[in-house]
Scaffold this active site. Structure first.
Site, short mmCIF file in Angstrom:
data_model
loop_
_atom_site.label_atom_id
_atom_site.label_comp_id
_atom_site.label_asym_id
_atom_site.label_seq_id
_atom_site.Cartn_x
_atom_site.Cartn_y
_atom_site.Cartn_z
N CYS A 172 0.82 -1.22 0.00
CA CYS A 172 0.00 0.00 0.00
C CYS A 172 0.85 1.26 0.00
O CYS A 172 1.95 1.29 0.55
CB CYS A 172 -0.89 0.04 1.24
SG CYS A 172 -1.89 -1.43 1.42
N ARG A 176 5.45 0.00 -5.69
CA ARG A 176 5.22 -0.96 -4.61
C ARG A 176 4.29 -2.09 -5.02
O ARG A 176 4.27 -3.12 -4.36
CB ARG A 176 4.50 -0.26 -3.44
CG ARG A 176 5.32 0.71 -2.74
CD ARG A 176 4.41 1.73 -2.09
NE ARG A 176 5.20 2.84 -1.65
CZ ARG A 176 5.78 2.91 -0.47
NH1 ARG A 176 5.57 1.98 0.41
NH2 ARG A 176 6.52 3.91 -0.15
N TRP A 213 -2.78 -2.72 -1.61
CA TRP A 213 -2.27 -4.05 -1.97
C TRP A 213 -2.98 -4.99 -1.02
O TRP A 213 -2.68 -5.03 0.17
CB TRP A 213 -0.76 -4.06 -1.77
CG TRP A 213 -0.06 -5.25 -2.32
CD1 TRP A 213 0.28 -5.47 -3.61
CD2 TRP A 213 0.41 -6.37 -1.58
NE1 TRP A 213 0.93 -6.67 -3.72
CE2 TRP A 213 1.02 -7.25 -2.50
CE3 TRP A 213 0.35 -6.74 -0.23
CZ2 TRP A 213 1.59 -8.45 -2.11
CZ3 TRP A 213 0.91 -7.94 0.15
CH2 TRP A 213 1.52 -8.78 -0.79
N ASN A 255 -1.91 1.46 5.82
CA ASN A 255 -0.98 0.49 5.25
C ASN A 255 -0.52 -0.41 6.40
O ASN A 255 -0.12 0.09 7.44
CB ASN A 255 0.21 1.23 4.65
CG ASN A 255 1.31 0.30 4.23
OD1 ASN A 255 1.07 -0.89 4.00
ND2 ASN A 255 2.52 0.80 4.15
N GLY A 256 -0.60 -1.71 6.20
CA GLY A 256 -0.17 -2.63 7.25
C GLY A 256 -1.32 -3.56 7.63
O GLY A 256 -2.25 -3.77 6.84
N GLU A 282 22.02 -22.62 0.84
CA GLU A 282 21.62 -21.21 0.90
C GLU A 282 20.43 -21.04 1.88
O GLU A 282 20.38 -20.07 2.64
CB GLU A 282 21.27 -20.70 -0.51
CG GLU A 282 20.65 -19.32 -0.59
CD GLU A 282 21.52 -18.18 -0.08
OE1 GLU A 282 22.70 -18.41 0.26
OE2 GLU A 282 21.01 -17.06 0.02
N LYS A 301 20.65 -18.61 5.04
CA LYS A 301 19.71 -17.51 5.29
C LYS A 301 19.11 -17.64 6.69
O LYS A 301 19.02 -16.67 7.42
CB LYS A 301 18.54 -17.53 4.29
CG LYS A 301 18.72 -17.00 2.93
CD LYS A 301 18.89 -15.53 2.75
CE LYS A 301 20.29 -15.09 2.99
NZ LYS A 301 21.22 -15.24 1.91
N GLU A 317 21.69 -16.97 9.43
CA GLU A 317 22.15 -15.58 9.43
C GLU A 317 21.20 -14.64 10.16
O GLU A 317 21.65 -13.77 10.89
CB GLU A 317 22.26 -15.06 7.98
CG GLU A 317 23.55 -15.38 7.28
CD GLU A 317 23.59 -14.79 5.87
OE1 GLU A 317 24.64 -14.24 5.51
OE2 GLU A 317 22.59 -14.87 5.12
N HIS A 320 25.10 -40.50 5.60
CA HIS A 320 26.51 -40.51 5.98
C HIS A 320 26.80 -39.59 7.17
O HIS A 320 27.93 -39.15 7.35
CB HIS A 320 27.38 -40.11 4.78
CG HIS A 320 27.23 -41.04 3.62
ND1 HIS A 320 27.65 -42.35 3.65
CD2 HIS A 320 26.66 -40.87 2.40
CE1 HIS A 320 27.36 -42.94 2.50
NE2 HIS A 320 26.76 -42.06 1.73
N LYS A 327 27.72 -6.47 5.61
CA LYS A 327 27.28 -6.59 4.21
C LYS A 327 28.48 -6.76 3.29
O LYS A 327 28.43 -7.52 2.33
CB LYS A 327 26.48 -5.35 3.84
CG LYS A 327 25.91 -5.37 2.45
CD LYS A 327 24.69 -6.24 2.41
CE LYS A 327 24.20 -6.48 0.99
NZ LYS A 327 23.59 -7.82 0.87
C1 G6P Z 1 29.00 -11.22 3.57
C2 G6P Z 1 27.52 -10.96 3.38
C3 G6P Z 1 26.92 -12.03 2.48
C4 G6P Z 1 27.66 -12.13 1.18
C5 G6P Z 1 29.15 -12.31 1.40
C6 G6P Z 1 29.91 -12.10 0.11
O1 G6P Z 1 29.15 -12.38 4.31
O2 G6P Z 1 26.89 -10.92 4.61
O3 G6P Z 1 25.56 -11.72 2.23
O4 G6P Z 1 27.15 -13.20 0.45
O5 G6P Z 1 29.64 -11.34 2.32
O6 G6P Z 1 29.79 -10.76 -0.26
P1 G6P Z 1 29.91 -10.26 -1.73
O7 G6P Z 1 29.72 -8.77 -1.66
O8 G6P Z 1 31.29 -10.61 -2.20
O9 G6P Z 1 28.89 -10.94 -2.54
#
Ligand code: G6P
Length: 608
Positions: free
Chosen positions: A2, A27, A74, A98-99, A480, A484, A487, A503, A603
């Site tokens: 929204c 959005r 939305w 919104n929400g 992955e 996720k 993390e 195994h 990041k």
């Molecule tokens: C950090 C981030 C991950 C990322 C990794 C590699 O661990 O938290 O999200 O996948 O770095 O970073 P890059 O910028 O090289 O993809």
């Protein structure tokens, strides 16, 4: 999601409100509406579908008035029709929201028991009814607003207009963003700075728990107890658009939902949507001639590379060496100048990836970089740059960069196969056609699985350990999924090749460790189901992420089955990324962790 706009103005507002709604279109929405006060009377126009329909309504029946509110909806509670479109009116009170008002059903029952009649299926209508009730009891708009805010719970941005108070708008925030814009003799409210951009760049963002009273020349901000608070006024930057969370609670959520759009941008660089052919790749790397490919990366980017390995080997018959960059750089791997190397990095700055790149360069290899940041060091030091076009990714846990990396790697693998004569023109067209369909399928999947992911996350948050399993490209995806989850929710999670279950990890299986199985109905399906049987036989609980064909083919009892549309093998990793991202996201939200900036993570990792 929204979008909200409000103006306390000095000249007619209806047209300007619709213009502002247009800037919130990105959005996504499925109905829209605008309301004004004129001559002491509230009036509104609403329409299902795109803004174009609302404009037609306004052309046919214009709305006068210098104070107004508007909304793109939305749908969450109630179908997207005109009745459920905002603004909602109850006895001289107009509301846009919104929400989600989480306690709406108990409030609705309470209000119904008092004889109030509801005309929509929305959660928002309870807000309008509560306010109308309090005004009827003799409260002024400010007091009614504060009393209402102390009754509702959930996530909301609200803007309210009272018929008997035509020179003010009231607003509140608890979750979704809301900004006040300061104009010359006029004041504005909007879901984000971009909505208000043509009116003003002087912005105050409300914070959670703020209630604002906005007049033509000022804004007073209160907490929900009515105590005045002060919030900074800032000049919004041109970059506000790209770093804004929009209406999402977290960047991660926004980035998950952006995927259909950014993937189409990415794909448009690598494939021709009309001829359904791959575009020629950068000439610095001749995939027809290279003897093998070395891929290196860290974290999520490494897992994208691992899926890429399956594609390069299958479609281009090109052998791939892959390793995490922190190992790759020290392995003293013998390299030949006939090889090419590919480095995958969202930021383009990751120290280990950069060091691996330099090692390959010293050994005379041609270097390709699959990066998001085109001006980055890794891009600058490469012979060929393959941008993933994901736009800025703010959430630490990578989502849209991952699927864009995959889209680019899939396109490169098809191109390499074409160059090496292992992908025929017919195969190329079929594969590209699947890629082209992917954004549409992603948008649909995001739409359908969201409620199930949210409720399943509540279940998942009760466990301390989770095992993810998959085969083929679903194996890196299982890793992955586990990455996720750990993390951002801090739940211990492992991703394993399904065939490795017996195994080792099978020793851990009991009712306290859910096993999330990623199994599209592909060449490996039956084998993965056998592994599921091994889990079920030991009392393990299974969360089964499959497609329609897979759901129909398996009769095993599961804790939950997430059924996605049947899709071709080449796009399955991107489509199956969506439930694992949402599962991690909602689990983290439910557990109250810092989703965008999880503890101890960064990041961009520029140290070894
Ligand atoms: C950090 C981030 C991950 C990322 C990794 C590699 O661990 O938290 O999200 O996948 O770095 O970073 P890059 O910028 O090289 O993809």
């Amino acid at each position: 999601m929204c979008g909200i706009v409000g103006i306390v103005g000095t000249k007619p507002v209806a047209g300007r409100l619709v213009d502002a709604l247009r800037r919130l279109e990105y959005r996504g929405y499925d109905s829209a509406g605008v309301a004004t006060i004129h001559d002491g009377v509230l009036d509104r126009r609403r329409a299902e579908g795109k803004l174009f329909n609302l404009e037609k309504r306004l052309d046919a029946e214009p709305l006068a008035g210098v104070t107004g509110i508007a909304h793109t909806r939305w749908a969450t509670h109630g179908v997207p029709n005109e009745t459920n479109a905002h603004p909602h009116f109850v006895e001289g009170v107009a509301v846009v929201h919104n929400g989600i008002i989480e306690n709406f059903s108990e409030l609705r029952e309470e209000l119904k028991a008092e004889g109030r009649e509801f005309s929509t299926q929305t959660d928002t209508e309870v807000v309008a009814h509560l306010l109308a009730k309090y005004v009827r009891q003799g409260l002024d708009p400010r007091a009614a607003m504060l009393k209402m805010l102390n009754r509702v719970s959930g996530a909301y941005a609200l803007v309210v207009m009272f018929q008997n108070d035509p020179d003010r708008l009231m607003a509140a925030r608890s979750g979704p963003p809301l900004a006040i814009g300061f104009g010359a003799g006029e004041m504005f409210l909007g879901s984000d700075a971009i909505a208000l951009a043509p009116f003003t760049n002087e912005i105050t963002y409300l914070v959670d728990g703020d209630c604002a009273i906005v007049t033509r020349d000022n804004a007073t901000i209160l907490d929900f107890q009515g105590r005045e608070v002060s919030r900074p006024r800032q000049i919004s930057q041109a970059t506000a658009y790209v770093v804004d969370k929009g209406n999402h609670r977290h960047f991660m959520e926004k980035e998950i939902y952006e995927q259909p759009e950014v993937i189409s941008h990415a794909l448009s660089q690598y494939v021709d949507f009309v001829s359904q052919k791959v575009r020629p790749v950068a000439s610095e790397i001749d995939f027809a001639k290279v003897s093998s490919l070395a891929i290196s990366a860290c974290g999520t980017a490494y897992l994208a590379g691992l899926i890429g390995k399956y594609w390069f080997e299958r479609y281009a018959r090109l052998p791939v060496e892959i390793d995490v960059a922190s190992e790759f750089r020290y392995r003293e791997m013998p390299l030949l100048p006939t090889q090419a190397a590919l480095f995958i990095s969202q930021s383009g700055e990751t120290a280990d990836t950069l060091a691996s790149l330099r090692y390959c360069k010293e050994n005379g290899l041609k270097i390709g970089a699959v990066v998001n940041v085109r001006e980055s060091t890794i891009a600058r030091e490469s012979d060929a740059v393959f941008p993933i076009m994901a736009g800025p990714e703010i959430g630490v846990a990578s989502t849209k960069a991952f699927t864009c990396q995959l889209a680019v790697l899939a396109s490169l693998a098809i191109g390499a196969g074409k160059a090496r004569g292992t992908v025929s023109p017919e195969d190329e067209q079929a594969l590209v056609r699947h890629l082209v369909e992917m954004p549409r399928i992603m948008a649909r999947v995001l739409n359908i699985i969201q409620p199930q992911m949210e409720s399943l996350s509540r279940e998942l948050s009760k466990f301390n350990d989770v095992l993810y399993l998959g085969r083929g490209t679903s194996f890196p995806l299982a890793m992955e999924g586990a990455l996720k989850l750990k993390e951002i929710s801090y739940i211990h999670a492992e991703g394993y090749a399904a065939g490795e279950l017996k195994h080792g990890p099978i020793a851990l299986i009991d009712e306290n460790m859910p096993v999330i199985v990623i199994a599209p109905y592909d060449r490996f399906f039956d084998k993965t189901v056998s592994n599921m049987q091994e889990v079920a036989a030991r009392g393990g609980r299974i969360i089964f992420i499959t497609d329609e064909a897979g759901a129909a083919a398996s009769t095993l009892p599961t804790m939950a089955t997430i059924t996605l549309p049947n899709v071709d093998e080449i796009i399955a990793p991107m489509i199956f990324s969506l439930p694992i991202q949402l599962l991690a996201y909602h689990t983290a939200v439910f557990m109250g962790t810092d989703v965008d900036q999880p503890r101890n993570l960064a990041k961009s990792v520029t140290v070894e």
